[in-house]
Structure formats: structure tokens, C-alpha cells
Write a protein that holds these residues in place. Sequence first.
Motif, PDB file in Angstrom:
ATOM      1  N   THR A  32       0.849  -1.195   0.000  1.00  0.00           N
ATOM      2  CA  THR A  32       0.000   0.000   0.000  1.00  0.00           C
ATOM      3  C   THR A  32       0.884   1.245   0.000  1.00  0.00           C
ATOM      4  O   THR A  32       2.109   1.156  -0.030  1.00  0.00           O
ATOM      5  CB  THR A  32      -0.959  -0.012   1.202  1.00  0.00           C
ATOM      6  N   GLY A  33       0.247   2.406   0.018  1.00  0.00           N
ATOM      7  CA  GLY A  33       1.004   3.656   0.013  1.00  0.00           C
ATOM      8  C   GLY A  33       0.323   4.693  -0.844  1.00  0.00           C
ATOM      9  O   GLY A  33      -0.660   4.413  -1.541  1.00  0.00           O
ATOM     10  N   LEU A  34       0.838   5.915  -0.811  1.00  0.00           N
ATOM     11  CA  LEU A  34       0.267   7.010  -1.591  1.00  0.00           C
ATOM     12  C   LEU A  34       0.268   6.674  -3.080  1.00  0.00           C
ATOM     13  O   LEU A  34       1.100   5.890  -3.547  1.00  0.00           O
ATOM     14  CB  LEU A  34       1.079   8.288  -1.365  1.00  0.00           C
ATOM     15  N   SER A  35      -0.637   7.270  -3.825  1.00  0.00           N
ATOM     16  CA  SER A  35      -0.671   7.078  -5.273  1.00  0.00           C
ATOM     17  C   SER A  35       0.656   7.552  -5.867  1.00  0.00           C
ATOM     18  O   SER A  35       1.117   8.650  -5.569  1.00  0.00           O
ATOM     19  CB  SER A  35      -1.827   7.872  -5.878  1.00  0.00           C
ATOM     20  N   GLY A  36       1.293   6.700  -6.680  1.00  0.00           N
ATOM     21  CA  GLY A  36       2.570   7.053  -7.294  1.00  0.00           C
ATOM     22  C   GLY A  36       3.774   6.819  -6.429  1.00  0.00           C
ATOM     23  O   GLY A  36       4.882   7.240  -6.771  1.00  0.00           O
ATOM     24  N   VAL A 565      -0.551  -8.343  -3.017  1.00  0.00           N
ATOM     25  CA  VAL A 565      -1.734  -7.593  -3.449  1.00  0.00           C
ATOM     26  C   VAL A 565      -1.503  -6.096  -3.275  1.00  0.00           C
ATOM     27  O   VAL A 565      -1.223  -5.631  -2.166  1.00  0.00           O
ATOM     28  CB  VAL A 565      -2.989  -8.010  -2.631  1.00  0.00           C
ATOM     29  N   VAL A 566      -1.591  -5.336  -4.388  1.00  0.00           N
ATOM     30  CA  VAL A 566      -1.556  -3.872  -4.319  1.00  0.00           C
ATOM     31  C   VAL A 566      -2.960  -3.413  -3.936  1.00  0.00           C
ATOM     32  O   VAL A 566      -3.932  -3.720  -4.627  1.00  0.00           O
ATOM     33  CB  VAL A 566      -1.138  -3.272  -5.669  1.00  0.00           C
ATOM     34  N   GLU A 567      -3.090  -2.691  -2.826  1.00  0.00           N
ATOM     35  CA  GLU A 567      -4.442  -2.378  -2.334  1.00  0.00           C
ATOM     36  C   GLU A 567      -4.435  -1.170  -1.402  1.00  0.00           C
ATOM     37  O   GLU A 567      -3.437  -0.911  -0.709  1.00  0.00           O
ATOM     38  CB  GLU A 567      -5.009  -3.615  -1.605  1.00  0.00           C
ATOM     39  N   HIS A 568      -5.548  -0.414  -1.400  1.00  0.00           N
ATOM     40  CA  HIS A 568      -5.739   0.699  -0.467  1.00  0.00           C
ATOM     41  C   HIS A 568      -6.820   0.390   0.571  1.00  0.00           C
ATOM     42  O   HIS A 568      -6.994   1.136   1.527  1.00  0.00           O
ATOM     43  CB  HIS A 568      -6.154   1.966  -1.217  1.00  0.00           C
ATOM     44  N   ASP A 569      -7.560  -0.685   0.353  1.00  0.00           N
ATOM     45  CA  ASP A 569      -8.731  -0.981   1.182  1.00  0.00           C
ATOM     46  C   ASP A 569      -8.328  -1.389   2.607  1.00  0.00           C
ATOM     47  O   ASP A 569      -7.484  -2.268   2.808  1.00  0.00           O
ATOM     48  CB  ASP A 569      -9.534  -2.115   0.516  1.00  0.00           C
ATOM     49  N   GLU A 570      -8.953  -0.748   3.600  1.00  0.00           N
ATOM     50  CA  GLU A 570      -8.611  -1.004   5.000  1.00  0.00           C
ATOM     51  C   GLU A 570      -8.907  -2.440   5.397  1.00  0.00           C
ATOM     52  O   GLU A 570      -8.105  -3.099   6.080  1.00  0.00           O
ATOM     53  CB  GLU A 570      -9.393  -0.046   5.914  1.00  0.00           C
ATOM     54  N   ASP A 577      -1.579 -10.865   6.238  1.00  0.00           N
ATOM     55  CA  ASP A 577      -0.562 -11.296   7.202  1.00  0.00           C
ATOM     56  C   ASP A 577       0.543 -10.257   7.326  1.00  0.00           C
ATOM     57  O   ASP A 577       1.222 -10.176   8.357  1.00  0.00           O
ATOM     58  CB  ASP A 577       0.070 -12.627   6.747  1.00  0.00           C
ATOM     59  N   ASN A 578       0.742  -9.492   6.265  1.00  0.00           N
ATOM     60  CA  ASN A 578       1.923  -8.650   6.173  1.00  0.00           C
ATOM     61  C   ASN A 578       1.567  -7.439   5.317  1.00  0.00           C
ATOM     62  O   ASN A 578       0.866  -7.567   4.314  1.00  0.00           O
ATOM     63  CB  ASN A 578       3.029  -9.487   5.492  1.00  0.00           C
ATOM     64  N   VAL A 579       1.993  -6.227   5.721  1.00  0.00           N
ATOM     65  CA  VAL A 579       1.709  -5.009   4.965  1.00  0.00           C
ATOM     66  C   VAL A 579       3.016  -4.272   4.700  1.00  0.00           C
ATOM     67  O   VAL A 579       3.826  -4.079   5.618  1.00  0.00           O
ATOM     68  CB  VAL A 579       0.729  -4.076   5.718  1.00  0.00           C
ATOM     69  N   ILE A 580       3.224  -3.874   3.435  1.00  0.00           N
ATOM     70  CA  ILE A 580       4.371  -3.047   3.054  1.00  0.00           C
ATOM     71  C   ILE A 580       3.823  -1.680   2.662  1.00  0.00           C
ATOM     72  O   ILE A 580       3.044  -1.577   1.710  1.00  0.00           O
ATOM     73  CB  ILE A 580       5.154  -3.667   1.880  1.00  0.00           C
ATOM     74  N   ASP A 581       4.214  -0.627   3.384  1.00  0.00           N
ATOM     75  CA  ASP A 581       3.710   0.721   3.111  1.00  0.00           C
ATOM     76  C   ASP A 581       4.797   1.520   2.408  1.00  0.00           C
ATOM     77  O   ASP A 581       5.878   1.739   2.961  1.00  0.00           O
ATOM     78  CB  ASP A 581       3.302   1.402   4.429  1.00  0.00           C
ATOM     79  N   MET A 582       4.509   1.943   1.153  1.00  0.00           N
ATOM     80  CA  MET A 582       5.479   2.675   0.341  1.00  0.00           C
ATOM     81  C   MET A 582       5.306   4.171   0.559  1.00  0.00           C
ATOM     82  O   MET A 582       4.222   4.652   0.885  1.00  0.00           O
ATOM     83  CB  MET A 582       5.304   2.331  -1.136  1.00  0.00           C
ATOM     84  N   GLY A 583       6.386   4.923   0.329  1.00  0.00           N
ATOM     85  CA  GLY A 583       6.325   6.367   0.490  1.00  0.00           C
ATOM     86  C   GLY A 583       7.718   6.940   0.451  1.00  0.00           C
ATOM     87  O   GLY A 583       8.597   6.377  -0.204  1.00  0.00           O
TER      88      GLY A 583
END
Length: 982
Positions: A32-36, A565-570, A577-583
Motif C-alpha cells: 500500500t502507500g500514496l498514489s505514485g 496484493v496492491v491495495e488501499h482498502d482497510e 498477514d503482512n503489509v508493506i507501506d510505500m512512500g
Amino acid sequence: MSKDFIEVRGAEEHNLKDLDVRIPRETFTVVTGLSGSGKSSLAFETVYAEGQRRYIESLSAYARNFLGQMDKPQVESVEGLSPAISIDQKNAANNPRSTVGTVTELHDYLRLLYARVGTQYDPITGEEVGEQSAQEMVSQLLELPEGTRAKIAAPVARDQKGAFEDLFEDLVSEGYARVEVDGEEFDLTLDTPDLDKNYDHTIDVIVDRVKIDPASRSRLADSVETALEEADGVLKVIVPDPPEDVPFASNTRSTGALAGEGDDRLVVEFSEELGNPNSDFQFSEIETRSFSFNSPHGACPACEGLGQTKEVDEDLVVRDPSKPIKHVFEAWSYNRSYYRTRLDSVAEHFGVSVDTPFEDLDEDVRRQFLYGTDEEVVFERQTRNGTRRKTKRFEGVIPNLERRHVETDSESTREHIEDYMAVTTCPDCEGTRLKEQSRHVLVAGTSITEVNRMSIGDALAHFEGLEAELTERERTIATEILKEIRARLGFMEEVGLEYLTLDREASTLSGGESQRIRLATQVGSGLVGVLYVLDEPSIGLHQRDNDRLLDTLEGLRDLGNTLLVVEHDEETMRRADNVIDMGPGPGKRGGEIVAHGDFDEIVESEASVTGDYLAGRKEIPVPEDRRESDSALRIRGARQHNLKDLDVSIPIGQFTAITGVSGSGKSTLMHEILYKGLAREMNDNTSVDPGDHDAIEGIDEIETVRLIDQSPIGRTPRSNPATYTGVFDHVRELFAETKLSKQRGYEKGRFSFNVKGGRCEACGGQGTVKIEMNFLSDVYVPCEECDGARYNDETLDVEYKGETIADVLDMEVSEALEFFEANTQLRRRLQLLEDVGLGYMTLGQPSTTLSGGEAQRVKLAEELGKKQTGDTLYLLDEPTTGLHKEDERKLIEVLQRLTDNGNTVVVVEHELDLVKNADNIVDLGPEGGEGGGQIVASGTPEEVARTEASHTGRYLRDLLPAIEAEGPRSDRRKPAAPMDDD
């Protein structure tokens, strides 16, 4: 390195900054992460691309030549990879012959079921079909007009591979001289057909060539019996030049695209096992291809399996019946002597003037002008030798257009006539696509066309327990087939697609629906140890349906697969199991991992904007006031697809959200009824065919309508956000005004990469050159002449504030906004792109690389850049697609600004943070498909939230402070701090 992880080292694809990350195998990981910020660059362009490239490289050089090759992503290493499957949002198919049934392979199993256990019924009498004798076949052939020439043939091979040398030798030894191979006749005594053994061929032995005559009954009977004996009870009669009135109902007419060019013969098949003495309908043998609308053996001959035909539309020919006769027919110009002669003569025949308004004529006279006169008319034409008269029926304006559309060789004439034609449901097959015989084969009293018209949910209910209605023999044959059908239907239902009908065209599916269809197919495959990479699978899904989708994804993981999975949904992040937050930011300010761990770790991360929204430290606020309206657009009697004769009010000057569960009729209401209806009424747009409705009232309250959808803004790499929004025009003007440009005489056109002059001619202004590689994928390398800059050296000598035109195209919107701060025109347009959440996008990014959501927001910015007069109706379909909460907040502010300017904004949306910001909600449902199409609730978000029957309303309760009732996720809500605007 442990085999428990996929380890990425040194990833630098697009904006990724030498990224290292370990992704646990056999887990469900969300990126997940901001658009772009680099989510897709990591998941698709790095991990998936490398997995796919390695798989293809493992194949032989010969196989790679056919499959193509993937470029190596810019990454130091990726270890621990599995075979990778990408399930993205590309549309399933654009072919009008592709349906939900065909792309899921369900139709293949249905064809097999009906071919093996179906019972044939006579379309004319409704009786079950039994055996027929050779004599009965002869009697029916003798009903052809006397003198009709026909070939009596025995079909000895049907769509079989082989060269058939031995068969041809045997036929010659048996005394047969002529055969038809794939419709072409050969004389075996002179020439043996040279067939490719790798292709399917159909071979018909010509037993006799006869002229139909009662006196030749004996010869005809001998030939029919011989053919039946040769082909095991099947006979084919080929009539090269068929009469207009065929005396028996043929189920096979080999004409048009499916049969090949120029094949206008009549082909009738007889079978000893299929016939009805009480009917003249001729039956061919039932095979699986008899139920394929992509084959001439099964397709409706009238529409060739498309289910639709083009017909001249009376409403398009006569758009304004108040016009005089001589000007009322849009397709006929009275200035042309041919049309003038006919209209003058017909008017004189009825004793009226050509200046008479068409609407003032009697209904019967209007009919005869349009469809032809009942009596003969005297036509007079002036020539050099005097007046010439001819007496004949007037064929009518509409039959004239239909005839010329078929007969003309002129493409321009055909296109002109098509302006007055509308696509209508095929009258012969009623849109079912199949020929008459196939539509009357029943299994347990139901035809295959009835099954195709069922929704997936209804079809699953239909096939549950179907064995109880079959005989013991039929059950034995059908058991395995029914098992496969039920499994596939079940997988489709699990991913929330139970509302789709099996005959729905694949091209009409949204990206999210297409993705979930492919996901259901993968679930059915039962693969283990695979890496699945998905792109926002929750798009287009109502919150209520999201849980089933997530259950499916978890089921894939539990089989032993890895999900990325690329996703924004809460909700998806909570279940992962695991979340990668880009930014931390978009574009060049992104490409790094801000936070990595389980859901709770992301929530606790102070550096994560995603975590701020999940924890409630930031939120999208609810408006303090809702706008009021004293007028409305009113849709009356909307009946398209599953809409149940709806009356809908859209308040003028308000922000309206159309909501509802998936398949409830939202897009039908907006696109088919509202947009197409207004486009036809307001813009006289004849290219659109509005959905079935009675009327749209209140049109005078708006000046124009704009549909801002997710279609591409351009179809070539030469198109980009700067050219589409007009930013590049202003940039080129600035460069043309520089001192060096004026000294050299450079004008604005010099700085275009689309025309000769300033562009680099080595690459044609593309910036890259394609290198063709044998056994490897084509490689695109920067042009050596311009080093990827697109322009020649002389053009690049010109600088504005120290930057060249190529440097400007490489700038992100946010950079350009700062760079051109002093230029009012440019700053305003760039600010609009920034406002819709596209600050990370480079000005020169090819439009072909934009996502649907990005393209939609570029269009929105372009609309905002126009002079605002108010009174415009803006229609948007799921504009939050691909948006992070932070970017969604910006989008909502833009939509509110549009509405504040006096415009009316209507949005189809599932995202609740946008929905709660609307002034008015129209909630459709209560379910999808046939269970939907009704208004469940309408009013302010608070009013809808209090409606117990509304699924949308129940989920809204958690987001509206004024609502005390608890929603399905009320236990997860955390008290929010005031909104931080930084």
C-alpha cells in the motif's frame, strides 16, 4: 537465504530507490502507500516481471520464439521466487463474441452437457424429435421448386485433422469422382486434394447432382439411401443457388463471416435419427459445436452469432416530423434529382404537397413513405428527349437505405447509411445468438439459452440437484460435467459475481469484474506454490461483498500460494498477514518502504500516512452542512437491464452519490439512462442508444453534460498529460518567446516532438528506438542521437530559466508547479493536476502507461481548467479507483469545488469516505442482478444511514458522528484527532 522469503535486493525500477525487502512466502502480503509511491513498481514491474521472465527463460529457444520475452527489471537480485501469475484489471476481452460464459469456460461444459444428454424438440410443433426414413427425406426434398439444382452429399469427415490420402483412394475405388473439401469441389479422377494434416477439414462425397423433378423420384431415393449408407445415417443437401422461398425450415444456412467469403449456398442436413413426420423442419446431428455461437454449425444465421443486428431506425431517419416532406428524411437530400423525383411522385400520388409537414399526414400515408406504397406509383423524370414515365411500387425510404447498405461497394455510402441505423436485438434468435434447432434442445426442461440468461447465482441454484430430474443413463453421463459446472459457478459466487449473467458481453465488464473472473478461474485450477500478484481486487466491490473476496484470497494462500496484493482498502489490510507501506511521498519523493509489518505495526508507525488514517490520527471529515436544492433532473420509468421501472430524482446543484451492492444497477442508471439519454436529447448524438426509459425531465436546468470516465486519454505514446490538458501549448509558447528562439526564428511549432523541425528525426520524437532481437523480446533503447530527449541539439540549445524543453517534460507536476510559479496560466493548470492527486506524475508520461483512475483524474483536471459557467452536469464512475486516503481527500475537495461553482456532480461510488461527503445519495439494491434495480433509500447520508434495509446505510453509520446506531464495523473505530492539513 531462507526459502521462507522472497528476497528483493537493489530494486530501482521507475522511482524505487535501491530497495531491499523480504516478503514472506505462503502468506497474504498487501503493498500500500500514496498514489505514485512505487507500489506497482515493486509488485508488478519487479517481483512479477522477474518471476515471469525466469519462467519463460527456462523454456526452449523454439518455445520462446512464440511466447516472447520479458525485459529484465532494474533489480540487483530477486531470490526465492515461485512461478508468477498476474491478475490485473485489464478487460477480459473486447471481442463481441466473448461472454462471461466463454471466458470462464462454463459455456464449454454447458455445450458438452447439452450435446450428450439433451433432448431435441421440434421448434414448429413442440414435439420430441424421433427417427425419419429416407423416403420421408425424399418427399421433403421434392417440395423444392421444380428445376432446383442440388447436390446430394455424404459428410464422411467433419472438422477432423488429417491428410486423408487413404480416404480419397478408397472413394475412387468405390466409383466416386467428386468431393467437396472445406466447401471447395474437387474431381478425384483428375486431382487429389493436398491437405495439411495439422488442420481440421470437412469432406463431403458428392453422391449425385440432381435437378428436382417428381419424375426423378426413384433416382433421388437411390442417391439419398446411398449417401445415408456412406455417412452412417447422415445426409447433406447442398443447393448452390437457393430459391427465395425455401419450403422447409433449414437450421443451417452457410452465409456471411462465419462461413467464409462468397458462400451464399443453402446447406440442409438430414439425419435418420432426428426427424418429425408432422413438421417440415430439418434436423442435423447434435454435437457440441451445435451450441457454439462462434461456429456456423451453431450460430444464428441472421446475426451470425452476435445476438444483434443493425437496422435502419425510423427515429433517426425522421428526427423532426414537423419538417416538410421534402426535408424530413435526414438521409435523403431533396437537392438530388433521384430523391426529388421519388418524393414529388409519391406526394402527388397521395394528393399532398412536398411542403406539407410530415406530422400532418395520415398515419397510413406516413407508413407508406417510410416502408413502401401499397399500390403502384407513376414516376416522372425529365430528360433531354422529354418526360419519361415509369409505373411501379415505391420501395420506401427505409427499405431503400437497407438495400443500399447491403449492395453498395462504397465505404463512404455505407458509413453514411449507418448514421441512420441502430443496433437492435436480432429478431430471429431474440439475442440468444444460437440457431433455432440448438435453442430447442432441452435438459430437464430447460434450454441452453435459458441457462445463459440466468445470473451466476440463479444458475448455481438451477444445477444444484439437477441429477434428480435426469434418467439413470443421463445421470451416468452428466455427473462429472455437472460437477465441473457447479464448481466454476461456485468460485464465481465466492468472489462476489453472482449477479452477472452468463451471456453478458465480456467487453462490458469493469476492470474489477474482469479481475475477479480471472481470480475465480485460478481458484478453480487448484495450483499450489504459485506467486499471485493482484492489482486492487476490491475495486467496484461493495463493503458487504468484500468479505467473500477476502475469504477467497485467504483460501488461495491456505493452499500453499504466496499472494502479493496492491491495495488501499482497510479491510484487506486488516486481513493480510503482512503489509508493506510505500512512500513517503509520490513520484520521485517515493520509492522507499515507510513501514513494514502486520496491521498493528503499520497503525503504530508515526512515519506512515497510511497508519495515520488507519489509526484515526487523520481522517476525511464529514461536511458541516449539506447543500439544498429546489429543482431536479427526474428520470421516469428506467427499465434497462435489471432496473425496475425506476423514477429517480437528481437534485440540481448538489453532489449526488449513486451507491448499492455490486450489480444493483448503478452503472446502468448513470451510463445507459442518464448520460446516453441526455446526450441524445441535448446534443442530438445519434451514435448513442439510450437504455429503455420513459423520459428525463428538467433538462432545461442544465447547459451541458460531461462524462468523465476511465477510458484512455490517448492511444499512442505521443499523447501525455501535458498535451491533453493544454499545459504543453503554454510551455512551447514560453520557449518560443526566449531570446535565442527569436534570434533563430524559432516559433512555437519548433518545440513539438510530433512534427518535423525541432524533434530528433532518428527516433521521430519518441526518445527511444526499438531493437528487434531474435529469440528475445524487442528491446527499446534510448535514442543515440538525442539520448532520449526527443529533440535535436539545436532545439535543446534553447533554455528557459536554465532548463530545456526535454527537462520540462521530465518534471513531475509538483516540480513544474514550483518552476512555473510566475506564469499565471501554467500555474493554474498545473495546480489543477496537483489538486486531483497527480502531483507525482511527470508531464511527459505517455498516456498509454496511465491507469484508468489516473486517466480519469487528468480529464477531471482538464474540465476544471475550462471556464466555469455553472449549470454543467458532471458524471463520474468510481473516481477513487487507485487512490490512497490522502489523495482521496484532495479529490473530494475538487468535487466539492465543482459543485460550489453551481454545477451538478453525480458519482457512482463504493468508497464510503467519498459517499459520506455527498449532499444526496441514491442507494440501489437491495441485492445484485435480478434481486436489484430498486431504490432502497435516497436522501442525505444521515437519512440513508437510518434506513435498515440499506446495506450502504449500515456501513455508513460508523463514519457519521450524527448517527448513534452501530454499523457492522463500529468496534474498530478509534476516536479521531482533528484533521492535520500538513
